[in-house]
Design an enzyme around this catalytic site. Structure first.
Site, PDB file in Angstrom:
ATOM      1  N   HIS A 199     -12.420  -0.095  -8.439  1.00 42.71           N
ATOM      2  CA  HIS A 199     -13.366   0.779  -8.522  1.00 42.71           C
ATOM      3  C   HIS A 199     -13.161   2.348  -8.312  1.00 42.71           C
ATOM      4  CE1 HIS A 199     -15.041   0.699  -4.050  1.00 42.71           C
ATOM      5  NE2 HIS A 199     -13.778   0.869  -4.095  1.00 42.71           N
ATOM      6  N   GLY A 244       4.795   1.468  -1.368  1.00 42.96           N
ATOM      7  CA  GLY A 244       5.184   1.999  -2.641  1.00 42.96           C
ATOM      8  C   GLY A 244       3.893   2.448  -3.638  1.00 42.96           C
ATOM      9  N   PHE A 284       1.357   1.556  -6.777  1.00 40.24           N
ATOM     10  CA  PHE A 284       0.816   0.548  -7.812  1.00 40.24           C
ATOM     11  C   PHE A 284       0.814   1.151  -9.140  1.00 40.24           C
ATOM     12  CE2 PHE A 284      -3.577   1.037  -5.348  1.00 40.24           C
ATOM     13  CZ  PHE A 284      -3.880   1.928  -6.146  1.00 40.24           C
ATOM     14  N   ASP A 317       0.974  -1.200  -0.040  1.00 41.06           N
ATOM     15  CA  ASP A 317       0.027   0.098  -0.179  1.00 41.06           C
ATOM     16  C   ASP A 317       0.733   1.346  -0.018  1.00 41.06           C
ATOM     17  OD1 ASP A 317      -2.177   2.114   0.869  1.00 41.06           O
ATOM     18  OD2 ASP A 317      -3.314   0.070   0.804  1.00 41.06           O
TER      19      ASP A 317
END
Ligand code: SAH
Length: 336
Positions: free
Chosen positions: A244, A224, A226, A198
């Site tokens: 979402h 980090g 994504f 995360d």
């Protein structure tokens, strides 16, 4: 025979904001926790919460009319149900707190603006996206993370009922928040190792290690971004309530990061609402409005997921409903 029912129902829906705000205030003062050991009068609760006794009584009387509290003949209140308490698994207390926070409430107040312009209301109001805002306002970030943890605590079991996580030796939970899903998986699959991935300021809190020290030898956390990369070489990449949050272009980038990190045999596991047929399934459709307003994201139909997967180089192999309102979508690398 004519009936007034549809007209009354419409009025109930129109006034829905009153119930939301009233429950929010009850949660903000922690009333459910205070009623844990038995009924209390509003005057007595007002002392504990430093609130105005008459105003608090009127709030609780109104909520008792909706079945949130129950008022006895002596004017004492007890809690109906336990899900507004903060100390039960799957509690709704964080959600009740969250919806009334000015940053959320005002964003919903800009629905008209969003529908007129198609712009992201939160960004328009705050001059920042939600993730930057939450990083700059840790109190709001913590409330949001508690909402996620409580929601996931409720949904994780249902997902585990339709998927054997034990067949994966190593799972990366991409955007795993405080790690509750991973903790549930590790608790019932003793051979499985988990990596929580995360944002650095979320991982840094290390909520999962604090709450579940027993998994220390099978668990690591990595901070980090994504959009850049995710930890490589795991057997499964779990993305719950990630796609979402983002529009299609951004979602494809996140999926491509996962693709680059995967082995040919790795699986993609996406947990989301799947938009249901017309005239039903409001949970996903209202979550979709939240995404539109807060993040510029969206909930998707099965077909939309299939297209998204394909554009990122995946094949959607199945979309499995769970006993709750969310589904598990599985993907493999296309062409493998
Ligand atoms: N999967 C969790 C949390 C979902 S909320 C659950 O379902 O409970 C979305 C998560 O994405 C948040 O924890 C947020 O911190 C994380 N996130 C947002 N942007 C990110 C980025 N660029 N890189 C990594 N994680 C990110």
């Amino acid at each position: 025979m004519t009936t007034d029912a549809p007209r009354s129902e419409l009025l109930r829906l129109i006034n829905g904001f009153q119930a939301s705000q009233a429950i929010h205030v009850a949660a903000a003062f922690g009333l459910a926790d205070l009623l844990k050991n038995g009924p209390r009068s509003a005057a007595n609760l007002a002392e504990s919460t430093k609130t105005h006794p008459v105003a608090l009584y009127r709030l609780m009387r109104a909520l008792a009319s909706l079945g949130v509290f129950e008022e006895d003949d002596g004017g004492r209140f007890s809690m109906v149900g336990e899900f507004l308490r903060t100390d039960v698994a799957g509690t709704h207390a964080p959600m009740a707190q969250f919806v009334g926070r000015p940053n959320v409430w005002q964003t919903w107040g800009h629905l008209l603006f969003a529908v007129r312009t198609g712009a992201v209301a939160f960004d328009h109001l705050h001059g920042d996206g939600v993730w930057t805002y939450r990083a700059r306002h840790p109190e709001e970030g913590n409330i949001f993370d508690r909402v996620m943890t409580a929601g996931t605590e409720r949904f994780a079991e249902a997902v585990m009922d339709v998927c054997d996580f034990g067949r994966f030796r190593h799972i990366v939970d991409v955007g795993g928040g405080d790690g509750i899903f991973l903790a549930k998986i590790l608790a019932s699959n003793f051979e499985t190792r988990g990596t929580l991935f995360d944002q650095p300021h979320v991982v840094w809190r290390d909520a999962m290690r604090l709450r579940f020290p027993e998994f220390a030898d099978r668990y690591e956390s990595i901070g980090g971004n994504f959009f850049t990369s995710v930890p490589a070489g795991a057997d499964a990449y779990l993305l719950k309530w990630i796609l979402h949050d983002w529009d299609d272009a951004a979602s494809i980038e996140i999926l491509r990061s996962c693709r680059r990190a995967m082995k040919p045999t790795s699986r993609l596991l996406v947990v989301e609402h799947v938009i249901g047929p017309p005239n039903s399934a409001p949970e996903g459709k209202f979550m979709d409005l939240t995404m539109m307003l807060m993040n510029g994201g969206r909930e998707r139909t099965r077909e939309e997921f299939a297209t998204l997967f394909a554009e990122a180089g995946f094949r959607l192999t199945c979309a499995t409903p769970t006993a709750t309102t969310i589904s598990l979508l599985q993907g493999t690398l296309d062409g493998v």
